[in-house]
Motif scaffolding. Structure first.
Motif, PDB file in Angstrom:
ATOM      1  N   ARG A   3       1.079  -1.208  -0.159  1.00  0.00           N
ATOM      2  CA  ARG A   3      -0.021  -0.054   0.139  1.00  0.00           C
ATOM      3  C   ARG A   3       0.719   1.246  -0.096  1.00  0.00           C
ATOM      4  N   PRO A   4       0.531   2.250  -0.454  1.00  0.00           N
ATOM      5  CA  PRO A   4       1.251   3.500  -0.480  1.00  0.00           C
ATOM      6  C   PRO A   4       1.516   3.876   0.829  1.00  0.00           C
ATOM      7  N   PRO A   5       2.595   4.792   1.190  1.00  0.00           N
ATOM      8  CA  PRO A   5       2.974   5.316   2.573  1.00  0.00           C
ATOM      9  C   PRO A   5       1.962   6.084   2.914  1.00  0.00           C
ATOM     10  N   ASN A   6       1.515   6.114   4.241  1.00  0.00           N
ATOM     11  CA  ASN A   6       0.375   6.738   4.962  1.00  0.00           C
ATOM     12  C   ASN A   6       0.797   8.152   5.562  1.00  0.00           C
ATOM     13  N   SER A   7       2.306   8.198   5.834  1.00  0.00           N
ATOM     14  CA  SER A   7       2.606   9.383   6.725  1.00  0.00           C
ATOM     15  C   SER A   7       4.012   9.606   6.097  1.00  0.00           C
ATOM     16  N   PRO A   8       4.372  10.706   6.586  1.00  0.00           N
ATOM     17  CA  PRO A   8       6.001  11.400   6.334  1.00  0.00           C
ATOM     18  C   PRO A   8       6.850  10.068   6.854  1.00  0.00           C
ATOM     19  N   LYS A   9       6.623   9.589   8.062  1.00  0.00           N
ATOM     20  CA  LYS A   9       7.595   8.433   8.385  1.00  0.00           C
ATOM     21  C   LYS A   9       7.552   7.357   7.690  1.00  0.00           C
ATOM     22  N   GLU A  10       6.481   6.952   7.153  1.00  0.00           N
ATOM     23  CA  GLU A  10       6.312   5.919   6.311  1.00  0.00           C
ATOM     24  C   GLU A  10       6.997   5.896   4.808  1.00  0.00           C
ATOM     25  N   LEU A  11       6.720   7.472   4.380  1.00  0.00           N
ATOM     26  CA  LEU A  11       7.444   7.722   3.176  1.00  0.00           C
ATOM     27  C   LEU A  11       8.706   7.739   3.369  1.00  0.00           C
ATOM     28  N   SER A  12       9.379   8.046   4.451  1.00  0.00           N
ATOM     29  CA  SER A  12      10.930   8.171   4.307  1.00  0.00           C
ATOM     30  C   SER A  12      11.357   6.698   4.450  1.00  0.00           C
ATOM     31  N   ARG A  13      10.660   5.748   5.168  1.00  0.00           N
ATOM     32  CA  ARG A  13      11.005   4.327   5.163  1.00  0.00           C
ATOM     33  C   ARG A  13      10.888   3.843   3.786  1.00  0.00           C
ATOM     34  N   HIS A  14       9.688   4.119   3.245  1.00  0.00           N
ATOM     35  CA  HIS A  14       9.410   3.584   1.789  1.00  0.00           C
ATOM     36  C   HIS A  14      10.493   4.075   0.879  1.00  0.00           C
ATOM     37  N   LEU A  15      10.958   5.325   0.853  1.00  0.00           N
ATOM     38  CA  LEU A  15      11.864   5.971  -0.044  1.00  0.00           C
ATOM     39  C   LEU A  15      13.465   5.264   0.125  1.00  0.00           C
ATOM     40  N   GLY A  16      13.686   5.126   1.248  1.00  0.00           N
ATOM     41  CA  GLY A  16      14.913   4.587   1.735  1.00  0.00           C
ATOM     42  C   GLY A  16      14.932   2.977   1.436  1.00  0.00           C
ATOM     43  N   ASN A  17      14.043   2.286   1.329  1.00  0.00           N
ATOM     44  CA  ASN A  17      13.939   1.088   1.046  1.00  0.00           C
ATOM     45  C   ASN A  17      14.076   0.739  -0.679  1.00  0.00           C
ATOM     46  N   VAL A  39      26.033  13.954  -1.944  1.00  0.00           N
ATOM     47  CA  VAL A  39      25.721  14.291  -0.481  1.00  0.00           C
ATOM     48  C   VAL A  39      26.779  13.639   0.316  1.00  0.00           C
ATOM     49  N   ALA A  40      26.909  13.608   1.703  1.00  0.00           N
ATOM     50  CA  ALA A  40      27.789  13.040   2.507  1.00  0.00           C
ATOM     51  C   ALA A  40      27.221  11.488   2.427  1.00  0.00           C
ATOM     52  N   THR A  41      28.274  10.658   2.563  1.00  0.00           N
ATOM     53  CA  THR A  41      27.947   9.261   2.991  1.00  0.00           C
ATOM     54  C   THR A  41      27.098   9.133   4.127  1.00  0.00           C
ATOM     55  N   GLU A  42      27.150   9.821   5.094  1.00  0.00           N
ATOM     56  CA  GLU A  42      26.330   9.718   6.381  1.00  0.00           C
ATOM     57  C   GLU A  42      24.829  10.090   6.084  1.00  0.00           C
ATOM     58  N   VAL A  43      24.677  11.186   5.338  1.00  0.00           N
ATOM     59  CA  VAL A  43      23.315  11.716   4.665  1.00  0.00           C
ATOM     60  C   VAL A  43      22.652  10.813   4.168  1.00  0.00           C
ATOM     61  N   TYR A  44      23.556  10.187   3.147  1.00  0.00           N
ATOM     62  CA  TYR A  44      22.802   9.036   2.308  1.00  0.00           C
ATOM     63  C   TYR A  44      22.340   7.722   3.123  1.00  0.00           C
ATOM     64  N   GLY A  45      23.058   7.330   3.889  1.00  0.00           N
ATOM     65  CA  GLY A  45      22.929   6.414   4.787  1.00  0.00           C
ATOM     66  C   GLY A  45      21.666   6.659   5.559  1.00  0.00           C
ATOM     67  N   ARG A  46      21.482   7.717   6.495  1.00  0.00           N
ATOM     68  CA  ARG A  46      20.447   8.037   6.963  1.00  0.00           C
ATOM     69  C   ARG A  46      18.924   8.099   6.138  1.00  0.00           C
ATOM     70  N   MET A  47      19.000   8.486   5.012  1.00  0.00           N
ATOM     71  CA  MET A  47      18.083   8.700   4.149  1.00  0.00           C
ATOM     72  C   MET A  47      17.869   7.101   3.684  1.00  0.00           C
ATOM     73  N   GLU A  48      18.818   6.227   3.305  1.00  0.00           N
ATOM     74  CA  GLU A  48      18.399   4.863   3.144  1.00  0.00           C
ATOM     75  C   GLU A  48      17.582   3.863   4.234  1.00  0.00           C
ATOM     76  N   ARG A  49      18.237   4.440   5.489  1.00  0.00           N
ATOM     77  CA  ARG A  49      17.387   3.930   6.848  1.00  0.00           C
ATOM     78  C   ARG A  49      16.165   4.380   7.094  1.00  0.00           C
ATOM     79  N   GLY A  50      15.663   5.426   6.220  1.00  0.00           N
ATOM     80  CA  GLY A  50      14.383   6.113   6.584  1.00  0.00           C
ATOM     81  C   GLY A  50      14.427   6.920   7.609  1.00  0.00           C
ATOM     82  N   ARG A  51      15.565   7.421   8.177  1.00  0.00           N
ATOM     83  CA  ARG A  51      15.524   8.626   8.986  1.00  0.00           C
ATOM     84  C   ARG A  51      15.608  10.036   8.641  1.00  0.00           C
ATOM     85  N   MET A  52      15.450   9.970   7.274  1.00  0.00           N
ATOM     86  CA  MET A  52      15.333  11.412   7.069  1.00  0.00           C
ATOM     87  C   MET A  52      14.708  11.441   5.409  1.00  0.00           C
ATOM     88  N   LEU A  53      14.113  12.602   5.200  1.00  0.00           N
ATOM     89  CA  LEU A  53      13.574  12.779   3.597  1.00  0.00           C
ATOM     90  C   LEU A  53      14.576  13.692   3.023  1.00  0.00           C
TER      91      LEU A  53
END
Length: 140
Positions: A3-17, A39-53
């Protein structure tokens, strides 16, 4: 994702995955992907882990670098927009007494709010009383 992401938190996890899967299919490490995206490797890693948009310009670079379509990445794969993008229902109208209380609360100092919160919690713990002051039986 079923199903599509229902919140910004779900969106960030979906995008990261999705970004992680695309990066792995491309045979890139996080460091290589981050360098190509700019971007910095740390920033990209946070994005992949769904910790940031990412910002919109960064998201566009992610899509270009990893060969992703932004629409499904953002949950636009169906005919309806995702729930997190739909307008929120208006909350029920608050009673005038509640609005007055909230206006008053906004003028209190932090220590006054703490004291008032303690008092309100203590009041909630007391048995309910009727107009005569006698305890009412609990509602069933």
């Amino acid at each position: 994702m079923d199903r599509p992401p229902n919140s910004p938190k779900e969106l960030s996890r979906h995008l990261g995955n999705v970004a992680r899967e695309a990066r792995q299919k491309a045979g890139l490490t996080q460091q290589e992907a981050a360098e190509r995206i700019g971007v910095a490797t740390e920033v990209y890693g946070r994005m992949e882990r769904g910790r940031m948009l990412p910002s919109l310009p960064t998201l566009l670079r992610v899509c270009r670098t990893l060969g992703l379509d932004a629409n499904p990445l953002l949950g636009f794969s169906s005919s309806q927009p995702p729930a997190w993008l739909r307008p929120q229902e208006a909350p029920e109208e608050e009673a005038p007494a509640v609005r007055r209380l909230l206006r008053t609360l906004r003028h209190l100092k932090p220590h006054q709010l703490i004291a008032l919160n303690s008092t309100a919690n203590a009041m909630l713990a007391l048995p309910a009383t009727g107009a005569s002051g006698e305890a009412k039986p609990p509602a069933q």
